[in-house]
Design a protein around this motif. Structure first.
Motif, PDB file in Angstrom:
ATOM      1  N   LYS A  44      39.674  39.085  36.670  1.00 18.15           N
ATOM      2  CA  LYS A  44      39.076  38.549  35.455  1.00 18.15           C
ATOM      3  C   LYS A  44      39.645  37.159  35.204  1.00 18.15           C
ATOM      4  O   LYS A  44      40.852  36.948  35.307  1.00 18.15           O
ATOM      5  N   ALA A  45      38.760  36.227  34.876  1.00 20.32           N
ATOM      6  CA  ALA A  45      39.169  34.863  34.572  1.00 20.32           C
ATOM      7  C   ALA A  45      38.684  34.506  33.173  1.00 20.32           C
ATOM      8  O   ALA A  45      37.529  34.768  32.822  1.00 20.32           O
ATOM      9  N   LYS A  46      39.574  33.923  32.396  1.00 20.03           N
ATOM     10  CA  LYS A  46      39.216  33.435  31.071  1.00 20.03           C
ATOM     11  C   LYS A  46      38.804  31.980  31.206  1.00 20.03           C
ATOM     12  O   LYS A  46      39.527  31.176  31.796  1.00 20.03           O
ATOM     13  N   LEU A  47      37.631  31.623  30.699  1.00 15.41           N
ATOM     14  CA  LEU A  47      37.180  30.238  30.692  1.00 15.41           C
ATOM     15  C   LEU A  47      37.666  29.622  29.388  1.00 15.41           C
ATOM     16  O   LEU A  47      37.326  30.106  28.306  1.00 15.41           O
ATOM     17  N   ASP A  48      38.488  28.580  29.499  1.00 17.03           N
ATOM     18  CA  ASP A  48      39.175  28.023  28.346  1.00 17.03           C
ATOM     19  C   ASP A  48      38.896  26.533  28.238  1.00 17.03           C
ATOM     20  O   ASP A  48      39.470  25.736  28.987  1.00 17.03           O
ATOM     21  N   SER A  49      38.034  26.161  27.289  1.00 15.07           N
ATOM     22  CA  SER A  49      37.693  24.752  27.123  1.00 15.07           C
ATOM     23  C   SER A  49      38.839  23.957  26.503  1.00 15.07           C
ATOM     24  O   SER A  49      38.803  22.734  26.486  1.00 15.07           O
ATOM     25  N   GLY A  50      39.873  24.633  26.031  1.00 16.28           N
ATOM     26  CA  GLY A  50      41.033  23.946  25.473  1.00 16.28           C
ATOM     27  C   GLY A  50      42.027  23.495  26.534  1.00 16.28           C
ATOM     28  O   GLY A  50      42.939  22.738  26.241  1.00 16.28           O
ATOM     29  N   ALA A  51      41.848  23.975  27.751  1.00 12.46           N
ATOM     30  CA  ALA A  51      42.742  23.594  28.861  1.00 12.46           C
ATOM     31  C   ALA A  51      41.987  22.689  29.821  1.00 12.46           C
ATOM     32  O   ALA A  51      40.842  22.968  30.152  1.00 12.46           O
ATOM     33  N   GLY A 134      52.063  36.915  33.781  1.00 14.24           N
ATOM     34  CA  GLY A 134      52.195  38.360  33.684  1.00 14.24           C
ATOM     35  C   GLY A 134      52.041  38.903  32.277  1.00 14.24           C
ATOM     36  O   GLY A 134      51.605  40.037  32.086  1.00 14.24           O
ATOM     37  N   GLU A 135      52.404  38.121  31.275  1.00 13.58           N
ATOM     38  CA  GLU A 135      52.280  38.557  29.878  1.00 13.58           C
ATOM     39  C   GLU A 135      50.909  38.229  29.298  1.00 13.58           C
ATOM     40  O   GLU A 135      50.635  38.546  28.146  1.00 13.58           O
ATOM     41  N   MET A 136      50.056  37.584  30.081  1.00 14.89           N
ATOM     42  CA  MET A 136      48.719  37.200  29.615  1.00 14.89           C
ATOM     43  C   MET A 136      47.711  38.293  29.954  1.00 14.89           C
ATOM     44  O   MET A 136      47.931  39.101  30.851  1.00 14.89           O
ATOM     45  N   ASN A 137      46.582  38.299  29.258  1.00 12.92           N
ATOM     46  CA  ASN A 137      45.531  39.290  29.509  1.00 12.92           C
ATOM     47  C   ASN A 137      44.764  39.019  30.799  1.00 12.92           C
ATOM     48  O   ASN A 137      44.187  39.940  31.378  1.00 12.92           O
ATOM     49  N   TYR A 138      44.729  37.760  31.222  1.00  9.72           N
ATOM     50  CA  TYR A 138      43.915  37.374  32.373  1.00  9.72           C
ATOM     51  C   TYR A 138      44.772  36.625  33.387  1.00  9.72           C
ATOM     52  O   TYR A 138      45.440  35.660  33.031  1.00  9.72           O
ATOM     53  N   PRO A 139      44.738  37.037  34.658  1.00  8.53           N
ATOM     54  CA  PRO A 139      45.569  36.373  35.670  1.00  8.53           C
ATOM     55  C   PRO A 139      45.102  34.957  36.013  1.00  8.53           C
ATOM     56  O   PRO A 139      45.859  34.171  36.566  1.00  8.53           O
ATOM     57  N   MET A 140      43.862  34.635  35.662  1.00  2.00           N
ATOM     58  CA  MET A 140      43.326  33.308  35.963  1.00  2.00           C
ATOM     59  C   MET A 140      42.710  32.717  34.702  1.00  2.00           C
ATOM     60  O   MET A 140      42.030  33.409  33.956  1.00  2.00           O
TER      61      MET A 140
END
Length: 178
Positions: A44-51, A134-140
């Motif tokens: 699972k990858a989170k798409l993050d427009s803030g990064a 590791g502490e995040m919900n998404y590895p990518m």
């Protein structure tokens, strides 16, 4: 009068191509399943427009010299979303650049490497900063630099596409200028 009409006419001529280009963009949700290539590991990858820069979960990160160049050795420990199996692999990649990150915790430097991911039916070479997620919900996390290549972000949606790549899938090579 001619000076006013010319830009207006040019805009009207080009407007249909702008509309067609926007309609042709793939809309992706704020979370998508992608595969890490060439191992076809679904994550699972989170798409993050803030990064701006994408980020990948990596452990035991070590910068070293190889043939006079800086390289990075790191370990991936992922769970394959498709089958629930664990995937662990130590990789070595050329160091593309160092990324300085400033946040509430202070300043952090992270190595950036180029990795290949599959989104939909296309493979993409993208920049990834390496850090322990590791502490995040998404590895990518896919940042703006990557999102700009992939399509448009629809924050109301998730899982709008399924990764479906093989050796014959088109590859969008990494663009060092982009």
């Amino acid at each position: 009068m001619h000076a006013i009409l010319r830009p207006l006419l040019l805009t009207l001529v080009l407007l249909p191509s702008w509309v067609l280009a926007a309609d042709a963009d793939r809309a992706l949700g704020w979370v998508e399943k992608v595969t890490l290539e060439p191992w076809d590991v679904e994550i699972k990858a989170k798409l993050d427009s803030g990064a701006l820069t994408s980020s990948m979960d990596a452990r035991d990160i070590e910068v070293f010299e190889k043939d006079g160049e800086e390289w990075v050795r790191f370990r991936l420990d992922l769970e394959d979303e498709a089958n629930g199996e664990s995937f662990s692999k130590t990789l070595e990649r050329p160091l593309y650049r160092d990324l300085a990150v400033r946040g509430a915790g202070g300043r952090d430097e992270r190595p950036v490497v180029v990795l290949e991911v599959c989104v939909g039916d296309t493979r993409y070479e993208e920049q990834f900063s390496l850090r322990d997620r590791g502490e995040m919900n998404y590895p990518m996390l896919l940042g703006r630099r990557s999102i700009g290549h992939l399509g448009v972000l629809d924050v109301r949606e998730t899982f709008t596409t399924k990764p479906d790549c093989d050796a014959d899938s088109p590859l969008k090579s990494f663009d060092a200028e982009g």
